[in-house]
Write an enzyme that holds these catalytic residues in place. Structure first.
Site, PDB file in Angstrom:
ATOM      1  N   TYR A 152     107.670  34.577  26.938  1.00 20.95           N
ATOM      2  CA  TYR A 152     107.290  35.452  25.824  1.00 20.95           C
ATOM      3  C   TYR A 152     108.094  36.744  25.873  1.00 20.95           C
ATOM      4  O   TYR A 152     108.638  37.196  24.861  1.00 20.95           O
ATOM      5  CB  TYR A 152     105.793  35.745  25.893  1.00 20.95           C
ATOM      6  N   LYS A 156     110.761  38.101  23.066  1.00 25.87           N
ATOM      7  CA  LYS A 156     110.558  39.370  22.376  1.00 25.87           C
ATOM      8  C   LYS A 156     111.668  40.368  22.698  1.00 25.87           C
ATOM      9  O   LYS A 156     112.065  41.164  21.837  1.00 25.87           O
ATOM     10  CB  LYS A 156     109.190  39.945  22.737  1.00 25.87           C
ATOM     11  N   VAL A 185      97.085  44.858  20.414  1.00 18.23           N
ATOM     12  CA  VAL A 185      96.469  45.159  19.120  1.00 18.23           C
ATOM     13  C   VAL A 185      95.384  44.121  18.890  1.00 18.23           C
ATOM     14  O   VAL A 185      95.598  42.921  19.115  1.00 18.23           O
ATOM     15  CB  VAL A 185      97.511  45.121  17.981  1.00 18.23           C
ATOM     16  N   SER A 187      93.458  41.309  17.788  1.00 19.28           N
ATOM     17  CA  SER A 187      93.887  40.146  17.015  1.00 19.28           C
ATOM     18  C   SER A 187      93.469  38.898  17.774  1.00 19.28           C
ATOM     19  O   SER A 187      93.045  38.960  18.936  1.00 19.28           O
ATOM     20  CB  SER A 187      95.410  40.153  16.834  1.00 19.28           C
TER      21      SER A 187
END
Length: 242
Positions: A152, A156, A185, A187
């Site tokens: 990941y 990114k 965040v 989510s």
């Protein structure tokens, strides 16, 4: 961006993608919004909320080789893409040695290859028309090494670097590129990530942002011609000193 332009938003059924779509609609009521997500039902609900000029499609970001045909069909039906918001993403927190290659490769396809492919499809037209906007949602995981985020983080980091380079290259042609570096965040992705790490005081203490506030900051950055957004603001320290 001016009225009536065509905006393509990926990951639109997720918290951040939906917040960006709503913020864009609020500032540009006449924009044509194409909302894409693997979750067609969620994207469809958002399209119904945002009005007749909003359209939902199911796209599987794990199959980036389909993007060319999809963008060609979309452009023929709804016009050239003036705004691209690359927001779709998936996250897995596993040690590098414990991550099967199939999972790692899927993360790279969705979080790196697919957004780059979309950029490659829309940037030439934006350059030729001498206007356009690309927003790439990267992550602080692409800046600061985090245990369990090798694939990941690599994806990114790659997206962020490509975005920062594209900003420099496309600016003379009037195309704006904004790179977004979110920390946690609220989510679905953030909630799932928290189930994959052991609870700790540090994890409880670290600030968690709000998708609507992030979206507002992104649109402010667009209006004020700022090159990047780091949110929550606390993570700007990690951005400067990884």
């Amino acid at each position: 961006m001016s009225a009536g332009e065509h905006a393509l938003i990926t990951g639109a059924a997720g918290a951040i993608g939906a917040a960006l779509a709503r913020a864009h609609r609020a500032r540009h009521p006449d924009a044509r919004l194409t909302l894409v997500d693997v979750d067609l039902e969620g994207a469809g609900r958002l399209a119904a909320e945002l009005g007749a000029a909003a359209h939902a499609e199911r796209w599987d970001r794990g199959v980036p080789e389909e993007r060319g045909a999809r963008v060609e069909a979309l452009t023929a039906e709804r016009g050239p893409i003036d705004v691209l918001i690359n927001c779709a993403g998936v996250m897995e927190i596993r040690s590098f040695a414990a991550t099967p290659w199939e999972i790692g490769a899927r993360l790279l396809r969705i979080d790196l290859e697919s957004p780059l492919r979309l950029m490659s499809l829309v940037a030439p037209g934006m350059r030729d028309r001498r206007r356009g906007l690309i927003v790439n949602v990267s992550s602080m995981a692409g800046v600061t090494p985090l245990h369990g985020c090798a694939y990941y983080g690599a994806a990114k980091a790659g997206l962020a670097m490509a975005s920062e380079i594209a900003r420099r290259e496309l600016a003379p042609a009037g195309v704006q590129v904004v790179t977004v570096y979110p920390g946690p965040v609220k989510s679905g992705l953030e909630r799932r990530a928290r189930t994959q790490v052991p609870p700790s005081r540090l994890a409880r203490w670290l600030p968690t942002g709000d998708a609507d506030r992030l979206a507002a900051r992104v649109l402010d950055a667009v209006d004020k011609r700022r090159p990047r957004v780091v949110y929550p603001a606390f993570y700007d320290l990690a951005n400067r000193f990884p």
